[in-house]
Design an enzyme around this catalytic site. Structure first.
Site, PDB file in Angstrom:
ATOM      1  N   CYS A  51       0.816  -1.215   0.000  1.00  0.00           N
ATOM      2  CA  CYS A  51       0.000   0.000   0.000  1.00  0.00           C
ATOM      3  C   CYS A  51       0.856   1.275   0.000  1.00  0.00           C
ATOM      4  O   CYS A  51       1.434   1.614  -1.016  1.00  0.00           O
ATOM      5  CB  CYS A  51      -0.973  -0.045   1.174  1.00  0.00           C
ATOM      6  SG  CYS A  51      -2.401   1.015   0.940  1.00  0.00           S
ATOM      7  N   ARG A  99     -12.377   6.126  -0.343  1.00  0.00           N
ATOM      8  CA  ARG A  99     -11.449   5.086   0.116  1.00  0.00           C
ATOM      9  C   ARG A  99     -11.953   3.729  -0.357  1.00  0.00           C
ATOM     10  O   ARG A  99     -13.156   3.435  -0.288  1.00  0.00           O
ATOM     11  CB  ARG A  99     -11.345   5.066   1.649  1.00  0.00           C
ATOM     12  CG  ARG A  99     -10.657   6.256   2.227  1.00  0.00           C
ATOM     13  CD  ARG A  99     -10.142   5.993   3.636  1.00  0.00           C
ATOM     14  NE  ARG A  99      -8.922   5.176   3.604  1.00  0.00           N
ATOM     15  CZ  ARG A  99      -7.695   5.666   3.328  1.00  0.00           C
ATOM     16  NH1 ARG A  99      -7.541   6.941   3.046  1.00  0.00           N
ATOM     17  NH2 ARG A  99      -6.633   4.877   3.324  1.00  0.00           N
ATOM     18  N   HIS A 117      -3.271  -5.732   2.411  1.00  0.00           N
ATOM     19  CA  HIS A 117      -2.875  -5.812   3.811  1.00  0.00           C
ATOM     20  C   HIS A 117      -3.417  -7.106   4.402  1.00  0.00           C
ATOM     21  O   HIS A 117      -3.971  -7.947   3.689  1.00  0.00           O
ATOM     22  CB  HIS A 117      -3.546  -4.665   4.610  1.00  0.00           C
ATOM     23  CG  HIS A 117      -3.005  -3.311   4.373  1.00  0.00           C
ATOM     24  ND1 HIS A 117      -1.803  -2.875   4.900  1.00  0.00           N
ATOM     25  CD2 HIS A 117      -3.521  -2.265   3.682  1.00  0.00           C
ATOM     26  CE1 HIS A 117      -1.618  -1.611   4.549  1.00  0.00           C
ATOM     27  NE2 HIS A 117      -2.624  -1.228   3.818  1.00  0.00           N
TER      28      HIS A 117
HETATM   29  N1  GLN Z   1      -2.108   6.912   2.474  1.00  0.00           N
HETATM   30  C1  GLN Z   1      -2.196   6.002   1.342  1.00  0.00           C
HETATM   31  C2  GLN Z   1      -3.628   5.915   0.756  1.00  0.00           C
HETATM   32  O1  GLN Z   1      -4.580   6.188   1.478  1.00  0.00           O
HETATM   33  C3  GLN Z   1      -1.753   4.607   1.766  1.00  0.00           C
HETATM   34  C4  GLN Z   1      -2.669   3.977   2.798  1.00  0.00           C
HETATM   35  C5  GLN Z   1      -2.164   2.635   3.307  1.00  0.00           C
HETATM   36  O2  GLN Z   1      -0.953   2.394   3.342  1.00  0.00           O
HETATM   37  N2  GLN Z   1      -3.132   1.759   3.736  1.00  0.00           N
HETATM   38  O3  GLN Z   1      -3.780   5.529  -0.402  1.00  0.00           O
END
Ligand code: GLN
Length: 244
Positions: A96, A130, A195
């Site tokens: 990520c 998101r 993740h």
């Molecule tokens: N800040 C980055 C995003 O929101 C990565 C987030 C993360 O590592 N889960 O895309």
């Protein structure tokens, strides 16, 4: 070459800042899957300000934008070293936020662009929503041909040139929710949005990374012995096709 005589070195880059959703589970998996085979593991945790030494595997986890900013600056200072390591076929795994910094840049909504280290020909821009949920993706070069994990990102990653997708999204969003790609690979540099943590639920991919690292270190292909992965495989199978 017997596994007892093998050694592998692993560096965990900036775990105090980028370790979202237990991404350290990826390090534990790499270590354990070597130790269970009597492969000697040298491990080094790298924090802000530490000098980088050569390793066979480099791991960078994910994190929020703030922590990403701190790591981006530090990674950029080490760009030349890490590029040389890439070209020496070292294995990289970024999850990520770590993955995003392997590209040319990560452009947040209302902040300055974060420069990446261009290990891959890719870039990331913040999206309007998101992506949160489970992901199932199809990977062509492994058996089983699936990867499973959990995504939580607003960044939209786009691949260019010789940087190819790691897998094709079956369930979930992946790189950008549009082109059905998940993750990326260039040389032995791998990135993924998965993740969960990623490798415990995808032991076949963990072994693939270990074999690549051993080939880089010893100059020959080394096929790892099998482990009893019944629990890992049951977990993997239980997540295939599940969105939530
Ligand atoms: N800040 C980055 C995003 O929101 C990565 C987030 C993360 O590592 N889960 O895309």
């Amino acid at each position: 070459m017997g596994e007892k005589n093998l050694k592998i070195s692993i560096a965990h880059l900036y775990p105090k800042l980028l370790n979202l959703y237990g991404d350290i589970g990826n390090i534990i998996t790499l270590k354990k899957r070597c130790e269970w085979r009597d492969i000697d593991v040298e491990f080094e945790e790298i924090n802000l300000g530490d000098k980088l030494n050569q390793h066979d595997i480099y791991f960078v986890g994910g994190g929020q934008d703030k922590q990403q900013e701190e790591v981006a600056e530090e990674l950029y200072h080490n760009k030349d070293f890490l590029t040389d390591e890439r070209d020496r076929n070292a294995v990289f795994l970024g999850i990520c936020g770590g993955y995003q910094l392997f590209g040319h840049y990560y452009q947040p909504h209302d902040k300055d662009r974060l420069l990446g280290i261009s290990l891959m020909d890719a870039y990331t821009v913040a999206g309007d929503k998101r992506f949160i949920g489970n992901v199932t993706a199809q990977i062509d070069f492994l058996t089983p041909n699936t990867l499973v994990g959990f995504e939580n990102h607003s960044g939209l990653t786009y691949l260019q040139g010789e940087t190819k997708p790691l897998a094709t999204v079956v369930v979930g969003n992946g790189n950008n929710g549009r082109d059905k790609t998940e993750g990326a690979r260039f040389k032995n540099v791998f990135g993924t949005y998965l993740h969960g943590s990623f490798l415990p639920k995808n032991p076949h991919f963990a072994d693939y990374l270990i074999e690549l690292a051993l080939e880089k270190r010893y100059g020959e292909k080394i096929q790892l012995s099998s482990l009893d992965d019944r629990i890992e495989n049951e977990t993997h199978s239980s997540l295939i096709g599940k969105a939530y």
